[in-house]
Design a protein around this motif. Structure first.
Motif, PDB file in Angstrom:
ATOM      1  N   PHE A 136       6.171   1.083  27.869  1.00  0.00           N
ATOM      2  CA  PHE A 136       6.937  -0.159  27.859  1.00  0.00           C
ATOM      3  C   PHE A 136       8.079  -0.110  28.871  1.00  0.00           C
ATOM      4  O   PHE A 136       8.249  -1.021  29.684  1.00  0.00           O
ATOM      5  CB  PHE A 136       7.484  -0.405  26.454  1.00  0.00           C
ATOM      6  N   ASP A 137       8.893   0.951  28.812  1.00  0.00           N
ATOM      7  CA  ASP A 137      10.024   1.056  29.734  1.00  0.00           C
ATOM      8  C   ASP A 137       9.571   1.160  31.184  1.00  0.00           C
ATOM      9  O   ASP A 137      10.250   0.657  32.088  1.00  0.00           O
ATOM     10  CB  ASP A 137      10.883   2.275  29.392  1.00  0.00           C
ATOM     11  N   ILE A 138       8.455   1.837  31.412  1.00  0.00           N
ATOM     12  CA  ILE A 138       7.951   2.001  32.776  1.00  0.00           C
ATOM     13  C   ILE A 138       7.542   0.643  33.342  1.00  0.00           C
ATOM     14  O   ILE A 138       7.896   0.283  34.476  1.00  0.00           O
ATOM     15  CB  ILE A 138       6.760   2.982  32.808  1.00  0.00           C
ATOM     16  N   ASP A 139       6.795  -0.139  32.557  1.00  0.00           N
ATOM     17  CA  ASP A 139       6.422  -1.487  33.007  1.00  0.00           C
ATOM     18  C   ASP A 139       7.661  -2.354  33.222  1.00  0.00           C
ATOM     19  O   ASP A 139       7.729  -3.128  34.185  1.00  0.00           O
ATOM     20  CB  ASP A 139       5.507  -2.156  31.974  1.00  0.00           C
ATOM     21  N   LEU A 140       8.620  -2.211  32.317  1.00  0.00           N
ATOM     22  CA  LEU A 140       9.841  -3.018  32.418  1.00  0.00           C
ATOM     23  C   LEU A 140      10.606  -2.701  33.697  1.00  0.00           C
ATOM     24  O   LEU A 140      10.972  -3.610  34.459  1.00  0.00           O
ATOM     25  CB  LEU A 140      10.724  -2.765  31.203  1.00  0.00           C
ATOM     26  N   ILE A 141      10.869  -1.421  33.962  1.00  0.00           N
ATOM     27  CA  ILE A 141      11.682  -1.073  35.124  1.00  0.00           C
ATOM     28  C   ILE A 141      10.939  -1.357  36.426  1.00  0.00           C
ATOM     29  O   ILE A 141      11.553  -1.718  37.439  1.00  0.00           O
ATOM     30  CB  ILE A 141      12.170   0.391  35.039  1.00  0.00           C
ATOM     31  N   ASN A 142       9.598  -1.218  36.419  1.00  0.00           N
ATOM     32  CA  ASN A 142       8.828  -1.575  37.611  1.00  0.00           C
ATOM     33  C   ASN A 142       8.917  -3.066  37.891  1.00  0.00           C
ATOM     34  O   ASN A 142       9.019  -3.492  39.053  1.00  0.00           O
ATOM     35  CB  ASN A 142       7.369  -1.145  37.450  1.00  0.00           C
ATOM     36  N   ALA A 143       8.881  -3.885  36.826  1.00  0.00           N
ATOM     37  CA  ALA A 143       8.998  -5.331  36.993  1.00  0.00           C
ATOM     38  C   ALA A 143      10.391  -5.711  37.502  1.00  0.00           C
ATOM     39  O   ALA A 143      10.537  -6.592  38.359  1.00  0.00           O
ATOM     40  CB  ALA A 143       8.710  -6.045  35.671  1.00  0.00           C
ATOM     41  N   ILE A 144      11.417  -5.047  36.986  1.00  0.00           N
ATOM     42  CA  ILE A 144      12.782  -5.297  37.457  1.00  0.00           C
ATOM     43  C   ILE A 144      12.901  -4.933  38.935  1.00  0.00           C
ATOM     44  O   ILE A 144      13.480  -5.676  39.741  1.00  0.00           O
ATOM     45  CB  ILE A 144      13.800  -4.507  36.610  1.00  0.00           C
ATOM     46  N   ALA A 145      12.335  -3.780  39.312  1.00  0.00           N
ATOM     47  CA  ALA A 145      12.385  -3.340  40.705  1.00  0.00           C
ATOM     48  C   ALA A 145      11.670  -4.336  41.622  1.00  0.00           C
ATOM     49  O   ALA A 145      12.168  -4.652  42.714  1.00  0.00           O
ATOM     50  CB  ALA A 145      11.767  -1.948  40.836  1.00  0.00           C
ATOM     51  N   ASP A 146      10.510  -4.819  41.182  1.00  0.00           N
ATOM     52  CA  ASP A 146       9.795  -5.832  41.969  1.00  0.00           C
ATOM     53  C   ASP A 146      10.663  -7.069  42.158  1.00  0.00           C
ATOM     54  O   ASP A 146      10.696  -7.660  43.243  1.00  0.00           O
ATOM     55  CB  ASP A 146       8.487  -6.231  41.269  1.00  0.00           C
ATOM     56  N   ASN A 147      11.351  -7.462  41.099  1.00  0.00           N
ATOM     57  CA  ASN A 147      12.185  -8.660  41.145  1.00  0.00           C
ATOM     58  C   ASN A 147      13.314  -8.526  42.155  1.00  0.00           C
ATOM     59  O   ASN A 147      13.665  -9.500  42.840  1.00  0.00           O
ATOM     60  CB  ASN A 147      12.743  -8.942  39.749  1.00  0.00           C
ATOM     61  N   ILE A 148      13.901  -7.324  42.263  1.00  0.00           N
ATOM     62  CA  ILE A 148      15.027  -7.160  43.194  1.00  0.00           C
ATOM     63  C   ILE A 148      14.593  -6.579  44.541  1.00  0.00           C
ATOM     64  O   ILE A 148      15.423  -6.317  45.408  1.00  0.00           O
ATOM     65  CB  ILE A 148      16.151  -6.303  42.581  1.00  0.00           C
ATOM     66  N   GLY A 149      13.283  -6.385  44.711  1.00  0.00           N
ATOM     67  CA  GLY A 149      12.749  -6.035  46.017  1.00  0.00           C
ATOM     68  C   GLY A 149      12.867  -4.581  46.419  1.00  0.00           C
ATOM     69  O   GLY A 149      13.067  -4.275  47.604  1.00  0.00           O
ATOM     70  N   VAL A 150      12.715  -3.663  45.453  1.00  0.00           N
ATOM     71  CA  VAL A 150      12.749  -2.233  45.768  1.00  0.00           C
ATOM     72  C   VAL A 150      11.596  -1.513  45.079  1.00  0.00           C
ATOM     73  O   VAL A 150      10.967  -2.060  44.176  1.00  0.00           O
ATOM     74  CB  VAL A 150      14.091  -1.591  45.332  1.00  0.00           C
ATOM     75  N   ASP A 151      11.330  -0.292  45.517  1.00  0.00           N
ATOM     76  CA  ASP A 151      10.335   0.563  44.866  1.00  0.00           C
ATOM     77  C   ASP A 151      11.002   1.334  43.728  1.00  0.00           C
ATOM     78  O   ASP A 151      12.224   1.284  43.562  1.00  0.00           O
ATOM     79  CB  ASP A 151       9.742   1.540  45.879  1.00  0.00           C
ATOM     80  N   THR A 152      10.198   2.065  42.957  1.00  0.00           N
ATOM     81  CA  THR A 152      10.754   2.912  41.904  1.00  0.00           C
ATOM     82  C   THR A 152      10.306   4.357  42.082  1.00  0.00           C
ATOM     83  O   THR A 152       9.215   4.632  42.579  1.00  0.00           O
ATOM     84  CB  THR A 152      10.324   2.454  40.493  1.00  0.00           C
ATOM     85  N   LYS A 153      11.175   5.264  41.651  1.00  0.00           N
ATOM     86  CA  LYS A 153      10.864   6.684  41.581  1.00  0.00           C
ATOM     87  C   LYS A 153      11.329   7.167  40.210  1.00  0.00           C
ATOM     88  O   LYS A 153      12.527   7.147  39.913  1.00  0.00           O
ATOM     89  CB  LYS A 153      11.590   7.457  42.683  1.00  0.00           C
TER      90      LYS A 153
END
Length: 284
Positions: A75-92
């Protein structure tokens, strides 16, 4: 063609060539400026690595975060990936121990923490939190057939908790005359110890306990849900208001457009609570 005409033609051709070079040069400058502008916007977020959101998370803690890196799930992984997409960055995503996760964030080892983290005044003294995205309760776990039914039955008992969590705080503050409180590195470790009869009972987040039951784990059961009404948030460094605003903006948009509910449905088969969506739910 006369010598004069040839000279005029040559001058005109040279002017045309120089004009083309100038236009091309301007176009190249504009493209570079656009790229620089994007880089600058990312830099405004104060990220450790420009263009990449470095995320601290305690793994495994299913269903919020689990699996093998770099392809973590939850859940948290999908959430933070969606947030990152929204603000235009990748995630690590970086796996780290929960009992030091907020100190690590304060020391700029991560940009954010996405790890089923309850918003508490004690943690807010060290880090900032986003708007809430999840409401949770604690659960009292026991072995099948146990005579422990409520928290009042825990006097003299050995209770398992995860280090650094609100479950541990609850056990320490609310359980009267506990025999001992044993801390473990992860939630699954707590459940494993209870199943292995090392504990009389355990207190962990209810959705984590329910996920283990739903996946067929045996040797324990939920005796009761403890109504703590905790709210999870994304933790962000105290000095990074730009990133806090960006994350909150992304969450607001996800709540409005239904994207947050889609993630809820994927992992819990329910929608987010009304209080989380409209912002009326607060920590007790």
């Amino acid at each position: 063609m006369s010598g004069k005409s040839r000279l005029l033609a040559a001058v005109a051709a040279l002017a045309l060539l120089l004009g083309s070079i100038f236009v091309a040069g301007c176009g190249s400058s504009d493209s570079s400026s656009s790229s620089s502008g994007s880089t600058s916007a990312s830099a405004d977020l104060g990220l450790i690595s420009n263009g990449t959101l470095t995320v601290g998370s305690d793994i495994p803690y299913p269903p919020f975060e689990f699996g093998k890196g770099p392809d973590y799930q939850g859940f948290d992984i999908d959430l933070i990936n969606a947030i990152a997409d929204n603000i235009g960055v990748d995630t690590k995503i970086e796996d780290t121990a929960f009992d030091t996760i907020f100190t690590d964030l304060a020391q700029n080892k991560f940009d954010v923490v996405a790890s089923a983290s309850t918003i508490t005044p004690e943690r807010q003294a060290t880090v900032n939190f986003s708007d809430p995205y999840y409401e949770a309760q604690q659960a009292l776990l026991v072995q099948p057939g146990s005579d422990i039914k409520t928290v009042d039955d825990l006097a003299g008992k050995t209770i398992g908790v995860q280090n650094g969590t609100t479950g541990k705080i609850y056990a320490e503050d609310e359980v009267k005359d506990a025999g001992s409180i044993r801390g473990f590195p992860t939630g699954p470790d707590v459940i494993a110890a209870l199943r292995g009869t090392q504990l009389d009972a355990a207190i962990i987040d209810q959705p984590v306990a329910q996920d283990a039951i739903d996946k067929g784990q045996t040797g324990f059961e939920i005796a009761t849900t403890i109504p703590t009404n905790e709210l999870y948030g994304i933790a962000i460094g105290k000095d990074n208001k730009g990133l806090l605003d960006a994350v909150n903006g992304a969450l607001t948009e996800m709540k409005k457009n239904g994207q947050l509910n889609e993630i809820y449905q994927k992992w819990f088969k329910i929608d987010a609570s009304k209080g989380v969506i409209d912002g009326t739910t607060t920590n007790p």
